[in-house]
Design a protein around this motif. Sequence first.
Motif, PDB file in Angstrom:
ATOM      1  N   PHE A  14       0.831  -1.198   0.000  1.00  5.82           N
ATOM      2  CA  PHE A  14       0.000   0.000   0.000  1.00  5.82           C
ATOM      3  C   PHE A  14       0.869   1.253   0.000  1.00  5.82           C
ATOM      4  N   ALA A  15       0.491   2.212  -0.826  1.00  4.10           N
ATOM      5  CA  ALA A  15       1.220   3.476  -0.867  1.00  4.10           C
ATOM      6  C   ALA A  15       0.958   4.277   0.407  1.00  4.10           C
ATOM      7  N   LYS A  16      -0.209   4.077   1.011  1.00  7.65           N
ATOM      8  CA  LYS A  16      -0.586   4.824   2.217  1.00  7.65           C
ATOM      9  C   LYS A  16      -1.595   4.005   3.008  1.00  7.65           C
ATOM     10  N   VAL A  17      -1.552   4.146   4.322  1.00  2.00           N
ATOM     11  CA  VAL A  17      -2.532   3.522   5.215  1.00  2.00           C
ATOM     12  C   VAL A  17      -3.250   4.632   5.956  1.00  2.00           C
ATOM     13  N   ILE A  18      -4.584   4.605   5.894  1.00  2.00           N
ATOM     14  CA  ILE A  18      -5.411   5.590   6.596  1.00  2.00           C
ATOM     15  C   ILE A  18      -6.166   4.864   7.698  1.00  2.00           C
ATOM     16  N   LYS A  19      -5.956   5.282   8.928  1.00  2.00           N
ATOM     17  CA  LYS A  19      -6.714   4.758  10.069  1.00  2.00           C
ATOM     18  C   LYS A  19      -7.770   5.800  10.401  1.00  2.00           C
ATOM     19  N   ALA A  20      -8.956   5.626   9.812  1.00  2.00           N
ATOM     20  CA  ALA A  20     -10.017   6.626   9.890  1.00  2.00           C
ATOM     21  C   ALA A  20     -10.396   7.041  11.315  1.00  2.00           C
ATOM     22  N   PRO A  21     -10.435   6.125  12.294  1.00  2.00           N
ATOM     23  CA  PRO A  21     -10.815   6.554  13.648  1.00  2.00           C
ATOM     24  C   PRO A  21      -9.856   7.578  14.271  1.00  2.00           C
ATOM     25  N   GLU A  22      -8.681   7.735  13.702  1.00  2.00           N
ATOM     26  CA  GLU A  22      -7.718   8.703  14.236  1.00  2.00           C
ATOM     27  C   GLU A  22      -8.030  10.143  13.821  1.00  2.00           C
ATOM     28  N   TYR A  23      -8.961  10.317  12.888  1.00  2.00           N
ATOM     29  CA  TYR A  23      -9.290  11.653  12.375  1.00  2.00           C
ATOM     30  C   TYR A  23     -10.636  12.126  12.910  1.00  2.00           C
ATOM     31  N   PRO A  24     -10.783  13.428  13.125  1.00  2.16           N
ATOM     32  CA  PRO A  24     -12.094  13.946  13.522  1.00  2.16           C
ATOM     33  C   PRO A  24     -13.102  13.707  12.392  1.00  2.16           C
ATOM     34  N   PRO A  25     -14.365  13.507  12.747  1.00  4.13           N
ATOM     35  CA  PRO A  25     -15.377  13.182  11.728  1.00  4.13           C
ATOM     36  C   PRO A  25     -15.406  14.140  10.538  1.00  4.13           C
ATOM     37  N   GLN A  26     -15.227  15.415  10.779  1.00  2.00           N
ATOM     38  CA  GLN A  26     -15.321  16.391   9.689  1.00  2.00           C
ATOM     39  C   GLN A  26     -14.142  16.313   8.720  1.00  2.00           C
TER      40      GLN A  26
ATOM     41  N   LYS B 160     -12.434  13.127   7.998  1.00  2.00           N
ATOM     42  CA  LYS B 160     -12.198  11.762   7.507  1.00  2.00           C
ATOM     43  C   LYS B 160     -12.285  11.651   5.986  1.00  2.00           C
ATOM     44  N   HIS B 161     -13.414  12.024   5.412  1.00  2.00           N
ATOM     45  CA  HIS B 161     -13.583  11.854   3.971  1.00  2.00           C
ATOM     46  C   HIS B 161     -12.633  12.751   3.191  1.00  2.00           C
ATOM     47  N   LYS B 162     -12.375  13.940   3.693  1.00  2.00           N
ATOM     48  CA  LYS B 162     -11.433  14.853   3.044  1.00  2.00           C
ATOM     49  C   LYS B 162     -10.051  14.195   2.947  1.00  2.00           C
ATOM     50  N   VAL B 163      -9.585  13.641   4.046  1.00  2.00           N
ATOM     51  CA  VAL B 163      -8.266  12.996   4.078  1.00  2.00           C
ATOM     52  C   VAL B 163      -8.248  11.777   3.151  1.00  2.00           C
ATOM     53  N   ILE B 164      -9.307  10.999   3.185  1.00  2.00           N
ATOM     54  CA  ILE B 164      -9.369   9.787   2.361  1.00  2.00           C
ATOM     55  C   ILE B 164      -9.322  10.147   0.879  1.00  2.00           C
ATOM     56  N   PHE B 165     -10.129  11.117   0.459  1.00  2.00           N
ATOM     57  CA  PHE B 165     -10.156  11.483  -0.960  1.00  2.00           C
ATOM     58  C   PHE B 165      -8.869  12.173  -1.392  1.00  2.00           C
TER      59      PHE B 165
ATOM     60  N   ILE C 291      -8.522   1.654   7.094  1.00  2.00           N
ATOM     61  CA  ILE C 291      -8.886   0.894   8.289  1.00  2.00           C
ATOM     62  C   ILE C 291      -9.944   1.702   9.021  1.00  2.00           C
ATOM     63  N   ASN C 292     -11.063   1.051   9.340  1.00  2.00           N
ATOM     64  CA  ASN C 292     -12.166   1.757   9.983  1.00  2.00           C
ATOM     65  C   ASN C 292     -12.815   0.877  11.043  1.00  2.00           C
ATOM     66  N   ASP C 293     -13.575   1.507  11.936  1.00  2.00           N
ATOM     67  CA  ASP C 293     -14.243   0.772  13.002  1.00  2.00           C
ATOM     68  C   ASP C 293     -15.697   0.423  12.659  1.00  2.00           C
ATOM     69  N   HIS C 294     -16.114   0.741  11.438  1.00  2.00           N
ATOM     70  CA  HIS C 294     -17.435   0.364  10.938  1.00  2.00           C
ATOM     71  C   HIS C 294     -17.342   0.205   9.421  1.00  2.00           C
ATOM     72  N   ASP C 295     -18.359  -0.412   8.849  1.00  2.00           N
ATOM     73  CA  ASP C 295     -18.352  -0.642   7.402  1.00  2.00           C
ATOM     74  C   ASP C 295     -18.399   0.698   6.669  1.00  2.00           C
ATOM     75  N   PRO C 296     -17.409   0.992   5.837  1.00  2.00           N
ATOM     76  CA  PRO C 296     -17.375   2.275   5.131  1.00  2.00           C
ATOM     77  C   PRO C 296     -18.212   2.275   3.850  1.00  2.00           C
ATOM     78  N   ARG C 297     -19.287   1.529   3.833  1.00  2.00           N
ATOM     79  CA  ARG C 297     -20.138   1.421   2.638  1.00  2.00           C
ATOM     80  C   ARG C 297     -20.595   2.782   2.098  1.00  2.00           C
ATOM     81  N   PRO C 298     -20.998   3.748   2.961  1.00  2.00           N
ATOM     82  CA  PRO C 298     -21.367   5.066   2.424  1.00  2.00           C
ATOM     83  C   PRO C 298     -20.219   5.732   1.644  1.00  2.00           C
ATOM     84  N   LEU C 299     -19.007   5.493   2.093  1.00  2.00           N
ATOM     85  CA  LEU C 299     -17.841   6.033   1.380  1.00  2.00           C
ATOM     86  C   LEU C 299     -17.730   5.408  -0.006  1.00  2.00           C
ATOM     87  N   PHE C 300     -18.026   4.121  -0.110  1.00  2.00           N
ATOM     88  CA  PHE C 300     -18.022   3.442  -1.409  1.00  2.00           C
ATOM     89  C   PHE C 300     -18.973   4.152  -2.377  1.00  2.00           C
TER      90      PHE C 300
END
Length: 80
Positions: free
Chosen positions: A4-16, A18-23, A38-47
């Motif tokens: 992987f070029a990068k690993v994102i642990k979504a729970p480490e970011y504030p909710p506002q 998360k998606h900005k960092v991921i995109f 890596i997330n603590d719930h299914d990221p289906r909405p992100l899909f």
Amino acid sequence: MNAFAKVIKAPEYPPQLKHKVIFETFDALKSGEAMLLINDHDPRPLFFQFQATRSNCFTWEYIEQGPIEFQVKIGKPNNI
């Protein structure tokens, strides 16, 4: 070599942020590279957000599907 070029642990970011960092991370990938989300719930909405904003420009593969941790390989195809 890391798969992987990068690993994102979504729970480490504030909710506002998360998606900005991921995109932003996805957009910075080179053709053929992938990131691990890596997330603590299914990221289906992100899909669905990826489908709406970057259709045919990403790959989505679950590596782990809970119940405690979800891991998704999000890639940029070679032809992008």
